[in-house]
Design an enzyme around this catalytic site. Sequence first.
Site, short mmCIF file in Angstrom:
data_model
loop_
_atom_site.label_atom_id
_atom_site.label_comp_id
_atom_site.label_asym_id
_atom_site.label_seq_id
_atom_site.Cartn_x
_atom_site.Cartn_y
_atom_site.Cartn_z
N GLY A 163 0.83 -1.21 0.00
CA GLY A 163 0.00 0.00 0.00
C GLY A 163 0.86 1.25 0.00
O GLY A 163 1.86 1.31 0.71
N ARG A 195 0.71 -5.32 -4.99
CA ARG A 195 0.87 -6.33 -3.94
C ARG A 195 1.30 -7.66 -4.56
O ARG A 195 0.93 -8.72 -4.08
CB ARG A 195 -0.43 -6.47 -3.15
CG ARG A 195 -0.81 -5.20 -2.38
CD ARG A 195 -1.91 -5.47 -1.39
NE ARG A 195 -2.40 -4.24 -0.78
CZ ARG A 195 -1.83 -3.64 0.26
NH1 ARG A 195 -0.76 -4.16 0.81
NH2 ARG A 195 -2.35 -2.53 0.75
N ASP A 243 5.73 -5.35 5.56
CA ASP A 243 6.09 -6.73 5.88
C ASP A 243 6.16 -7.64 4.65
O ASP A 243 7.12 -8.39 4.49
CB ASP A 243 5.07 -7.28 6.89
CG ASP A 243 5.61 -8.50 7.61
OD1 ASP A 243 6.67 -8.38 8.23
OD2 ASP A 243 4.98 -9.56 7.52
N THR A 283 5.03 2.03 6.04
CA THR A 283 3.61 1.68 6.08
C THR A 283 2.89 2.68 6.96
O THR A 283 3.39 3.07 8.02
CB THR A 283 3.32 0.27 6.62
OG1 THR A 283 1.92 0.19 6.97
CG2 THR A 283 4.12 -0.09 7.86
N ASP A 311 0.49 1.88 8.58
CA ASP A 311 0.01 1.11 9.73
C ASP A 311 0.99 1.12 10.91
O ASP A 311 0.62 0.76 12.02
CB ASP A 311 -0.23 -0.36 9.33
CG ASP A 311 -1.37 -0.50 8.34
OD1 ASP A 311 -2.15 0.45 8.20
OD2 ASP A 311 -1.47 -1.56 7.71
N ASP A 324 3.32 -0.90 11.63
CA ASP A 324 3.35 -2.22 12.29
C ASP A 324 4.56 -3.07 11.94
O ASP A 324 4.54 -4.29 12.14
CB ASP A 324 2.04 -2.99 11.98
CG ASP A 324 1.85 -3.23 10.49
OD1 ASP A 324 2.69 -2.78 9.69
OD2 ASP A 324 0.85 -3.88 10.13
N ARG A 377 -4.72 -3.00 9.73
CA ARG A 377 -5.18 -4.37 9.54
C ARG A 377 -5.06 -5.23 10.79
O ARG A 377 -6.05 -5.69 11.34
CB ARG A 377 -4.36 -4.99 8.43
CG ARG A 377 -5.16 -5.23 7.20
CD ARG A 377 -4.50 -6.26 6.39
NE ARG A 377 -3.45 -5.71 5.56
CZ ARG A 377 -3.50 -5.71 4.24
NH1 ARG A 377 -4.57 -6.16 3.63
NH2 ARG A 377 -2.50 -5.29 3.53
N HIS A 434 -8.99 5.16 1.96
CA HIS A 434 -7.75 5.54 1.27
C HIS A 434 -7.47 7.05 1.30
O HIS A 434 -6.36 7.45 0.90
CB HIS A 434 -7.79 5.04 -0.17
CG HIS A 434 -7.75 3.54 -0.25
ND1 HIS A 434 -8.87 2.77 -0.11
CD2 HIS A 434 -6.72 2.69 -0.42
CE1 HIS A 434 -8.54 1.50 -0.20
NE2 HIS A 434 -7.25 1.42 -0.38
N GLN A 463 -6.79 8.57 3.82
CA GLN A 463 -5.65 8.65 4.75
C GLN A 463 -4.32 8.49 4.05
O GLN A 463 -3.30 8.99 4.52
CB GLN A 463 -5.73 7.50 5.77
CG GLN A 463 -6.80 7.62 6.78
CD GLN A 463 -7.17 6.25 7.33
OE1 GLN A 463 -6.81 5.89 8.43
NE2 GLN A 463 -7.88 5.47 6.55
O1 F6P Z 1 -1.18 -2.07 4.66
C1 F6P Z 1 -1.59 -0.75 4.60
C2 F6P Z 1 -3.07 -0.66 4.38
O2 F6P Z 1 -3.33 0.70 4.22
C3 F6P Z 1 -3.95 -1.28 5.47
O3 F6P Z 1 -4.16 -0.47 6.56
C4 F6P Z 1 -5.21 -1.56 4.68
O4 F6P Z 1 -5.96 -2.60 5.25
C5 F6P Z 1 -4.69 -1.94 3.37
O5 F6P Z 1 -3.46 -1.31 3.20
C6 F6P Z 1 -5.58 -1.58 2.22
O6 F6P Z 1 -5.10 -2.16 1.07
P1 F6P Z 1 -5.59 -1.81 -0.39
O7 F6P Z 1 -4.93 -0.54 -0.79
O8 F6P Z 1 -5.13 -2.97 -1.19
O9 F6P Z 1 -7.08 -1.65 -0.36
#
Ligand code: F6P
Length: 340
Positions: A10, A71, A102, A124, A126, A128, A170, A270, A272
């Site tokens: 992401g 991804r 990760d 990230t 997140d 994390d 997540r 998104h 954010q």
């Molecule tokens: O891993 C970062 C993240 O923003 C998570 O918080 C969220 O669940 C995910 O990516 C969303 O992924 P996508 O952009 O594939 O919808």
Amino acid sequence: MRFGVLTGGGDCPGLNGAIRAVVRRAAKFGHETVGFLDGWKGVRDDLVRPLPVAAVAGLLGRGGTILGSSRTNPFAKESDAAQVLATLARRQIDALVAIGGDDTLTAARDLFRRGGPVVGVPKTMDNDVSGTDWTFGFHSATAVAVDALERLRDTAGSHHRAIVLEVMGRHAGWVALATGLAGEADATLVPEEPYDEAALFAHVRRAVTEKGYALVVASEGIDLGARRGSAGAKDEFGHELLREREVGAELARRIQQGTGVETRSAQIGHIQRGGPPDLFDRLLATRLGAHAVDLALAGRFGEVAVLRGEQVVGIPFDRAIGATKVVSPDWLDLAHTFEA
Ligand code: F6P
């Protein structure tokens, strides 16, 4: 030397700054850089663009990633892994900088194990990733969520309602935790704690009684038991697409039913992830990108540039991946101090 750089997973604010730092640091020592497009997909499928210094001018403050992201898991199939190694040889890449979370760093570790000259940069929103105090993207993205919560405060107060803000995150609740703390939420729900409906209702009732409205922040990753929406869709690394579970909307329904307080919800999603990185993320992305180049120049492949206190250092891939960095009990205790 010839450097390659990719951004995977992401997107988040700071990626362009990290790319710029790689290019500029490599150029400082006379080395050139090429960018691989769309994460590991670009290495697998040999999608490259040159990155002269001029191409990264004015990039530090721009959101997203000029290289694109995906991804794609390059080690899902043996034939893909062979293609990755073939591309690196064909493009004469002496050092690959993989910028990602990760999943991206796990793929980088797998490439290193197969002899690939790779170093990592964690990112990230997140926050994390293990082994680093902060990841860039988190501060900027969470500031957007705090702004959203403050806007919701105005409308919640005007209508004497409860409003639930669902934020990303997540497996770790850092975004929800920081949004709740910085935006003065009355209750904050994170995946690290079991869902306690009675406590949630009590927070909402108390907030509405005391000040006329209630604000709840919920991480998309919390487990409400019953599932909604078209949950089950997964990305190439096997992660469920959580927003489709709509936990914010489900919480709003339960709060209204359980407390009698009129309740709405908002899912910031998104929004954010876009926009310019803040000062902290600009500096962190710059330091980590530059340090990754230094690691490669020192022959320290198989390491990730991370922030430890005031210092940027290199640590082995295995210490940065595998274990999600979840919210610690001291942070949870602090957050509970300020709930209604
Ligand atoms: O891993 C970062 C993240 O923003 C998570 O918080 C969220 O669940 C995910 O990516 C969303 O992924 P996508 O952009 O594939 O919808």
